[in-house]
Motif scaffolding. Structure first.
Motif, PDB file in Angstrom:
ATOM      1  N   LEU A   1       5.894  40.514  44.094  1.00 21.08           N
ATOM      2  CA  LEU A   1       5.294  39.846  44.527  1.00 21.08           C
ATOM      3  C   LEU A   1       4.407  41.618  44.028  1.00 21.08           C
ATOM      4  O   LEU A   1       2.851  40.976  43.065  1.00 21.08           O
ATOM      5  N   ALA A   2       3.991  41.508  45.371  1.00 19.39           N
ATOM      6  CA  ALA A   2       2.897  43.038  44.843  1.00 19.39           C
ATOM      7  C   ALA A   2       3.344  44.038  43.242  1.00 19.39           C
ATOM      8  O   ALA A   2       2.686  43.859  42.683  1.00 19.39           O
ATOM      9  N   ILE A   3       3.893  43.880  42.776  1.00 15.52           N
ATOM     10  CA  ILE A   3       4.467  44.727  41.448  1.00 15.52           C
ATOM     11  C   ILE A   3       4.244  44.299  40.458  1.00 15.52           C
ATOM     12  O   ILE A   3       3.224  44.449  39.478  1.00 15.52           O
ATOM     13  N   ALA A   4       4.082  42.602  40.448  1.00 12.57           N
ATOM     14  CA  ALA A   4       4.173  41.808  39.217  1.00 12.57           C
ATOM     15  C   ALA A   4       2.809  41.427  39.452  1.00 12.57           C
ATOM     16  O   ALA A   4       2.103  41.794  38.945  1.00 12.57           O
ATOM     17  N   ALA A   5       1.937  41.222  40.621  1.00 14.37           N
ATOM     18  CA  ALA A   5       0.493  41.239  40.002  1.00 14.37           C
ATOM     19  C   ALA A   5      -0.731  42.476  39.920  1.00 14.37           C
ATOM     20  O   ALA A   5      -1.351  42.304  39.153  1.00 14.37           O
ATOM     21  N   GLN A   6       0.851  43.425  40.426  1.00  9.21           N
ATOM     22  CA  GLN A   6      -0.175  45.400  40.156  1.00  9.21           C
ATOM     23  C   GLN A   6      -0.330  45.109  38.233  1.00  9.21           C
ATOM     24  O   GLN A   6      -0.401  45.866  37.947  1.00  9.21           O
TER      25      GLN A   6
ATOM     26  N   VAL B   1      -2.467  37.472  46.755  1.00 15.76           N
ATOM     27  CA  VAL B   1      -2.083  38.110  46.452  1.00 15.76           C
ATOM     28  C   VAL B   1      -2.663  40.068  45.591  1.00 15.76           C
ATOM     29  O   VAL B   1      -2.199  40.633  45.806  1.00 15.76           O
ATOM     30  N   ALA B   2      -3.919  39.899  45.286  1.00  8.71           N
ATOM     31  CA  ALA B   2      -4.025  41.070  44.654  1.00  8.71           C
ATOM     32  C   ALA B   2      -4.379  42.170  46.576  1.00  8.71           C
ATOM     33  O   ALA B   2      -3.812  43.201  46.198  1.00  8.71           O
ATOM     34  N   PRO B   3      -4.164  41.609  47.685  1.00 10.14           N
ATOM     35  CA  PRO B   3      -4.453  42.637  48.742  1.00 10.14           C
ATOM     36  C   PRO B   3      -2.728  42.576  49.124  1.00 10.14           C
ATOM     37  O   PRO B   3      -3.014  44.313  49.721  1.00 10.14           O
ATOM     38  N   ILE B   4      -2.079  41.904  48.417  1.00 15.86           N
ATOM     39  CA  ILE B   4      -0.442  42.418  49.170  1.00 15.86           C
ATOM     40  C   ILE B   4      -0.238  43.388  47.942  1.00 15.86           C
ATOM     41  O   ILE B   4       0.392  44.740  48.525  1.00 15.86           O
ATOM     42  N   ALA B   5      -0.933  43.644  46.764  1.00 14.34           N
ATOM     43  CA  ALA B   5      -0.155  44.239  45.634  1.00 14.34           C
ATOM     44  C   ALA B   5      -1.145  45.744  46.549  1.00 14.34           C
ATOM     45  O   ALA B   5      -0.963  47.085  45.891  1.00 14.34           O
ATOM     46  N   ASP B   6      -2.571  45.547  46.785  1.00  9.49           N
ATOM     47  CA  ASP B   6      -3.340  46.332  46.953  1.00  9.49           C
ATOM     48  C   ASP B   6      -2.690  47.652  47.631  1.00  9.49           C
ATOM     49  O   ASP B   6      -2.175  48.931  47.873  1.00  9.49           O
ATOM     50  N   SER B   7      -2.224  46.735  49.096  1.00 12.02           N
ATOM     51  CA  SER B   7      -1.506  47.019  50.235  1.00 12.02           C
ATOM     52  C   SER B   7      -0.310  47.854  49.402  1.00 12.02           C
ATOM     53  O   SER B   7      -0.241  49.203  50.012  1.00 12.02           O
ATOM     54  N   LEU B   8       0.760  47.910  48.715  1.00 13.22           N
ATOM     55  CA  LEU B   8       1.354  48.300  48.497  1.00 13.22           C
ATOM     56  C   LEU B   8       1.375  49.737  47.999  1.00 13.22           C
ATOM     57  O   LEU B   8       1.377  50.656  48.474  1.00 13.22           O
TER      58      LEU B   8
END
Length: 352
Positions: free
Chosen positions: A125-130, A236-243
């Motif tokens: 999810l993080a990679i796809a969102a980023q 969604v965006a916070p998980i991407a930012d966290s990774l």
């Protein structure tokens, strides 16, 4: 880092800790709610979700009405938005949520309980969102938004009422009251829900956490020299930012979203360990992993297109009464329903 920014991060961590604990103990999740309601005939979880929306709207609009938070500074109440992109993003997210057996926030909660399937969901999810925010998919998303965005005369239900001649304050109260009363009646009309104090408490607490997020970022974090983005629970965006922060922390600054993600995982982990709920789980087959990862990718892409997830739009966005949020949530609900019923129904897989 100055004091208001530090306060926002600490508060975000606390909000996440509470959400993680409540999410693990109650099973709070839109996908689980819809599955229980549509497939199993159990309406308790969906009533808990409805109660959370009601509390979030009531408290968030109270804060806005008192001038404590300017919800107009959030991403949800922008003067222009794309109806097709919001709706399509919601569809993708909702269907992906069924494929992955839960949304991003639920994946974080389950990961804290030892579910290794959720680790794959969170990472993909993080990679796809980023990729959709800033990477390979971003140009296509931006082009689609630019080709379909409109400037609406009203971007929220209260402003829509003001076009009929009503005052801003009265419009806010009428819209909020009508939706809150309808949701509360829907929730408590169900006898089984009335006999479920845990689900009632979960709905109230999650709704209060949404309002707390607005208060923290919009009031406590207010700083003319270093303003904090006005936001609340979204994943969604916070998980991407966290990774990205986990990989490049020396070049990045933590924010409310990153702190919330960390808090949800930590809160779930501590709760799972202290209550004996922690146990490792994995995939039952390669096909199961592929489907789960595919759903996570759809959630990452769709969540960015829709400006939020089942929490970011379903609770936080709706609490602003933004028209765009209702469009995105309609897509999420339709995508989820398609995955649970009908010709596009996702067939259940055995879980090891």
């Amino acid at each position: 880092m100055d004091s208001p920014a530090q306060l926002v991060i600490i508060a975000g961590l606390v909000i996440g800790l509470v959400y993680g604990a409540v999410g693990l103990l109650s099973g709070f999740c839109l996908m689980s709610s819809m599955r229980g309601w549509l497939a199993a005939g159990d309406g308790r979880l969906v009533r808990s979700y409805a109660l959370a929306i009601a509390v979030a709207i009531a408290m968030s609009q109270f804060l806005a009405g008192e001038g404590m938070v300017d919800l107009g500074k959030s991403i949800y109440l922008q003067p222009t938005f794309s109806v097709p992109v919001l709706f399509l993003g919601g569809l993708l997210f909702g269907y992906g949520m069924v494929l992955s057996n839960g949304c991003g926030s639920r994946a974080l909660v389950l990961l804290g309980g030892g579910n290794l399937r959720s680790f794959v969901v969170v990472i993909v999810l993080a990679i796809a969102a980023q990729m959709t925010l800033k990477g390979l998919i971003a140009p296509a998303r931006i082009a689609l938004v630019q080709a379909s965005q409109t400037t609406a005369g009203a971007n929220s239900l209260p402003t829509l009422l003001t076009t009929l001649g009503l005052g801003e304050a009265l419009s806010r109260v009428l819209c909020a009251a009508a939706i809150v009363v309808a949701l509360v009646l829907f929730a408590f009309a169900h006898p089984a829900f009335r006999r479920s104090p845990g689900q009632i408490a979960a709905g109230i607490i999650v709704g209060l956490l949404v309002a707390a997020g607005w208060y923290v970022t919009g009031y406590l974090g207010a700083d003319d020299f270093n303003p904090v983005p006005v936001t609340s629970l979204t994943f969604v965006a916070p998980i991407a930012d966290s990774l990205q922060y986990a990989m490049l922390s020396t070049g990045l600054t933590p924010n409310f979203g990153i702190a919330t993600v960390a808090g949800v995982f930590a809160g779930s982990l501590v709760t799972a360990l202290t209550t004996g709920r922690f146990h490792l789980e994995g995939y039952s087959s390669p096909r199961h992993m592929l489907r789960s990862a595919g759903g996570a990718a759809l959630m990452g892409i769709g969540g960015v297109m829709a400006f939020g997830c089942s929490i970011g739009q379903g609770l936080t966005g709706i609490s602003t009464l933004a028209l765009g949020s209702f469009i995105a949530v309609a897509g999420i609900l339709l995508g989820t329903t398609a995955g649970l019923r009908g010709s596009l129904r996702v067939q259940p897989l055995a879980v090891a």
